[in-house]
Design an enzyme around this catalytic site. Structure first.
Site, PDB file in Angstrom:
ATOM      1  N   LYS A  96       0.854  -1.193   0.000  1.00 32.33           N
ATOM      2  CA  LYS A  96       0.000   0.000   0.000  1.00 32.33           C
ATOM      3  C   LYS A  96       0.887   1.239   0.000  1.00 32.33           C
ATOM      4  CE  LYS A  96      -3.952   2.061   2.436  1.00 32.33           C
ATOM      5  NZ  LYS A  96      -4.928   1.919   3.540  1.00 32.33           N
ATOM      6  N   SER A 145     -10.093  -0.349   6.484  1.00 35.29           N
ATOM      7  CA  SER A 145      -9.473  -0.200   5.161  1.00 35.29           C
ATOM      8  C   SER A 145      -8.875  -1.464   4.573  1.00 35.29           C
ATOM      9  CB  SER A 145      -8.399   0.885   5.202  1.00 35.29           C
ATOM     10  OG  SER A 145      -9.020   2.141   5.270  1.00 35.29           O
ATOM     11  N   SER A 161      -9.819   1.962   2.389  1.00 37.46           N
ATOM     12  CA  SER A 161      -8.940   2.758   1.566  1.00 37.46           C
ATOM     13  C   SER A 161      -7.913   1.939   0.790  1.00 37.46           C
ATOM     14  CB  SER A 161      -8.227   3.801   2.417  1.00 37.46           C
ATOM     15  OG  SER A 161      -7.345   3.189   3.335  1.00 37.46           O
TER      16      SER A 161
END
Lengths: 93, 456
Positions: free
Chosen positions: B49, B151, B126
């Protein structure tokens, strides 16, 4: 607890943000909606309850005050604004 | 041998580029990734990420304000992955700083990742890029993602893959570009539960550079995955009613009934405080912490800069911050600054932290009775991008109703893909007590063995 244009401007100033007139107009009803939802917590009795700033119990960790290897200065200073081995910022006084 | 390896790596990177053209899962693809160590992750390609630091690779947390920031060190998890022979292939798309549940809050310089099953729909957020890529990649891939309020579980659900968020403190946050320190957890997404177990073994463990890292014994997750304990299961009553898609509830109930038939104890449990006050408590704490964390982005040490000549200190900060923070970041800074401000601090921030205490207690009490708590992961199927754009910020925040609880309480939780409705994935959220990741993985295996209908 009313949030209005003046309050948003004041908070933005503290947070070092310039908000445009359009941004303030857009944010105001949205933030009002969110903050009035937050008021739901008033219904909950939290008398004698301690706040949790973590979810898992933690102990304070100390380390020995010893010199050890760290990142090299020239490596860390990977910015354009630098001078004499320091970060260069705008004038304070 | 070496040449073959190089060819394989090139092929993987080519595939990443092809996928990216169509689905926007990467903020950055590493051109010539190298294998450094040798070990448990030999032959595994790892995406990271965007908010986790990889030395020398642009790590921008999806924000324009640190768009070209190249970290000078590796995050703890990256060090471990490299030592074990994992190959880092790039940085995956996310909402700016993790601010969103649909990965549509992306900076102007990045693109919205598209759902692998329907390109008009979101991946969830997210960690949207991580979810989409995990579903799409044909090579052996494990994603490193991060969750503050859901997320990992959310995009794992919308993309139909496993998504594990470990207990707070199990995985070091050293090198994570933080959103809210008391809530952030680095975790894993993968297609197979065995791969989740494999990666957890690599990244879990004490690290003195993260002051909230917890010293616990790390079990052999791969080994305990083979054990089949008779776990007791509690379904959250509040997650089966209003506000949750009936068809999703039906899928979850069906699976639980199968477990019952196989002799597992399944009963309804209740978490009334969590469901009534969880969203408010979570958002107040998360935004308060976010607003202080983002103070460091002021155009001096990281990311975007401008000429400092002849400028006043505060004007310079404002110039950079106003220009490069996205809209949702600005909203959250304003809200979080407000809830911490003199006069409002007790009513919002402290009250939310006290509410958190009661929520943690509520979960702990349920765990006296059951081993695993389950609910749907998301109340809806992956929505269309256009639908999401019409939601107000509050409507957006309300979508996290099923995921904020375990995140607030720092409890390990896992999205388990359990089927499809109209060709869109449905996810089940399983939660266990602190540091009982092993039980969580075992439960996923039980679900697979005991309740899964034959694939296709």
């Amino acid at each position: 607890m009313e949030i209005n244009e003046d309050v948003i401007k004041h908070v933005a100033e503290i947070a070092r943000l310039n908000l445009s007139k359009e941004e303030i107009e857009e944010f105001l009803p949205e933030l009002k909606e969110v903050l009035s939802y937050f008021e739901i917590l008033k219904k909950l009795n939290t008398e004698k309850v301690k706040p949790s700033f973590q979810a898992v119990e933690l102990k304070n960790v100390m380390r020995e005050d010893k010199v050890r290897e760290s990142l090299r200065q020239e490596e860390v200073l990977n910015v354009k604004n630098k001078k004499d081995g320091y970060f260069l910022g705008p004038k304070v006084v | 041998m070496f040449k073959m390896m190089k060819q394989e790596i090139n092929k993987v990177i080519e595939e990443c580029k092809e996928i990216n053209k169509e689905f926007n899962y990467f903020n950055y693809i590493i051109e010539n990734p190298k294998k450094e160590g040798k070990g448990k992750l030999d032959g595994v390609y790892v995406s990271v990420k965007d908010n986790i630091c990889v030395k020398g690779v642009p790590s921008s947390a999806g924000s324009e304000i640190i768009k070209d920031y190249k970290p000078v060190f590796d995050a703890y998890v990256i060090e471990k992955i490299k030592q074990e022979g994992g190959i880092i292939i790039g940085k995956t798309a996310q909402d700016e700083f993790g601010f969103g549940g649909f990965n549509v809050n992306v900076a102007k310089c990045f693109k919205i990742p598209l759902n692998p099953f329907d390109k008009t729909r979101v991946c969830g957020g997210s960690s949207g890029g991580a979810g989409g890529l995990t579903q799409k990649a044909s090579f052996r891939h494990i994603a490193i993602a991060e969750s503050t309020g859901g997320s990992i579980a959310n995009p794992a659900c919308f993309c139909g893959v496993y998504g594990l968020t470990p207990s707070y403190g199990l995985v070091s946050r050293y090198g994570l570009i933080d959103y809210a320190n008391s809530l952030d957890k680095i975790g894993i997404m993968a297609k197979e539960i065995e791969e989740v177990a494999l990666m957890l073994k690599v990244i879990a463990g004490y690290d003195k550079r993260d002051s909230t890292s917890v010293k616990v014994r790390i079990p052999d997750y791969e080994k305990i995955l083979k054990e089949k304990p008779k776990v007791k299961i509690g379904i959250i009553k509040e997650s089966l009613g209003k506000g949750v898609d009936k068809k999703i509830v039906e899928v979850i109930r069906k699976r639980m009934n199968k477990l019952k038939e196989k002799g597992f104890m399944v009963k309804e449990i209740s978490l009334p405080l969590t469901f009534k006050y969880g969203i408010a408590s979570y958002y107040i704490l998360a935004l308060s912490e976010a607003s202080t964390n983002l103070a460091k982005y002021c155009g001096l040490r990281y990311g975007m800069e401008s000429s400092v000549e002849g400028k006043n200190f505060n004007d310079y900060f404002k110039e950079i911050r106003s220009k490069y923070f996205g809209k949702e970041a600005k909203r959250r800074i304003i809200l979080g600054t407000f809830t911490r401000m003199a006069g409002y601090r007790d009513a919002f921030y402290i009250k939310a932290a006290k509410t958190r205490t009661l929520i943690i207690k509520e979960y702990k009490k349920v765990f006296d009775d059951v081993d695993v708590i389950v609910s749907p992961t998301m109340p809806i199927l992956a929505p269309k991008i256009e639908e999401v754009k019409k939601l107000t910020p509050l409507q957006n925040y309300m979508m996290d109703q099923l995921t904020v609880g375990p995140n607030l309480a720092g409890l390990p939780h896992l999205n388990i893909p359990v089927g499809f409705i109209n060709s869109l994935p449905v996810g089940l959220l399983a939660i266990t007590n602190h540091f009982e990741e092993g039980k969580l993985l075992q439960f996923a295996k039980i679900m697979e063995n005991e309740t899964e209908e034959k694939k296709n």
